[in-house]
Write an enzyme that holds these catalytic residues in place. Sequence first.
Site, short mmCIF file in Angstrom:
data_model
loop_
_atom_site.label_atom_id
_atom_site.label_comp_id
_atom_site.label_asym_id
_atom_site.label_seq_id
_atom_site.Cartn_x
_atom_site.Cartn_y
_atom_site.Cartn_z
N SER A 1 -1.87 11.40 -0.49
CA SER A 1 -2.45 12.74 -0.54
C SER A 1 -2.81 13.18 0.88
CB SER A 1 -3.71 12.75 -1.42
OG SER A 1 -4.71 11.91 -0.86
N GLY A 2 -3.33 14.40 0.98
CA GLY A 2 -3.90 14.89 2.23
C GLY A 2 -2.93 14.95 3.40
N SER B 1 1.12 5.56 7.24
CA SER B 1 0.24 4.96 6.24
C SER B 1 -0.61 6.04 5.58
CB SER B 1 -0.67 3.91 6.89
OG SER B 1 -1.54 4.50 7.85
N TYR C 1 -18.85 5.69 9.41
CA TYR C 1 -17.54 6.32 9.60
C TYR C 1 -17.33 6.67 11.07
CZ TYR C 1 -13.66 9.60 9.20
OH TYR C 1 -12.46 10.24 9.37
#
Length: 312
Positions: free
Chosen positions: A15-16, A11, A156
């Site tokens: 990008s990244g 998933s 987070y």
Amino acid sequence: MADAPRTVLISGCSSGIGLELAVQLAHDPRQRYHVVATMRDLGKKGTLEAAAGEALGQTLTVAQLDVCSDESVAQCLSCIQGGEVDVLVNNAGVGLVGPLEGLSLAAMQNVFDTNFFGAVRLVKAVLPGMKRRRQGHIVVVSSVMGLQGVVFNEAYAASKFAVEGFFESLAVQLLQFNIFISLVEPGPVITEFEGKLLEQVSTAEFPGTDPDTLSYFQDLYLPASRELFHNVGQSPQDVAKVIVKVIGSARPPLRRQTNTRYTPLTALKAMDPSGSLYVRTSHCLLFRWPRLLKLGLRCLACSCFRTPVWPR
């Protein structure tokens, strides 16, 4: 006779880390994997397809997947031959940074919906098949913030703490089915997303935040955060290489940190289980000795800390 390629569902591949991992697995010289690289918005698939090159349509397939939607997950799995996933990589995630008073509950709930419940939703979808076949590997891209809290990253970090507790608990049961769970814990990762996020919050107003807290965030935290990413940050390619090794391991580890340059910062909590040493040291470095913090981060960037190691 060669073994059939393992189906790897990833998933967050627009990008990244997700993009780099999908490409590295798809270009595996032994062709051990067929990668289903997913993203919420297929309008962003161009970069991935360009990086995949000849692997596109061969060992890599791009598919739409919103981890926050039951319907999207079901539709994605229905497009996989037999609906069987051998390796699931939960990589999709969102960040949230800023003074607590200036963040809405809706924004914090969105972080949990993606980072925690999104991962749980995918696992619930693939787990029956893995249990039936008595094999599987679930890899979760967690964070060092799942091991220790970081100022102005409360929501987070909380989502990653939840991820760590959930999957560590699940790992005990799943060994009975020959299913392994691996929590990969990167430190700071230098991505375009992170750069844009820091740039956006540097000019945000955060209504409801008192002047002192806003000043601490803008004048102390943001400069320290930029210094941290500059001196200690890894590239997505480096993190992806670690995950590739975890996936290829005969006995996958439960936890794998990716950046030994960050280890001295996590060691403070391990040295004092009460947590007081980490909290007080972090407070002093950020609020009282920011110049010492800056010097320390530059020292961490030296070559002595460049080689990844397996944590004990």
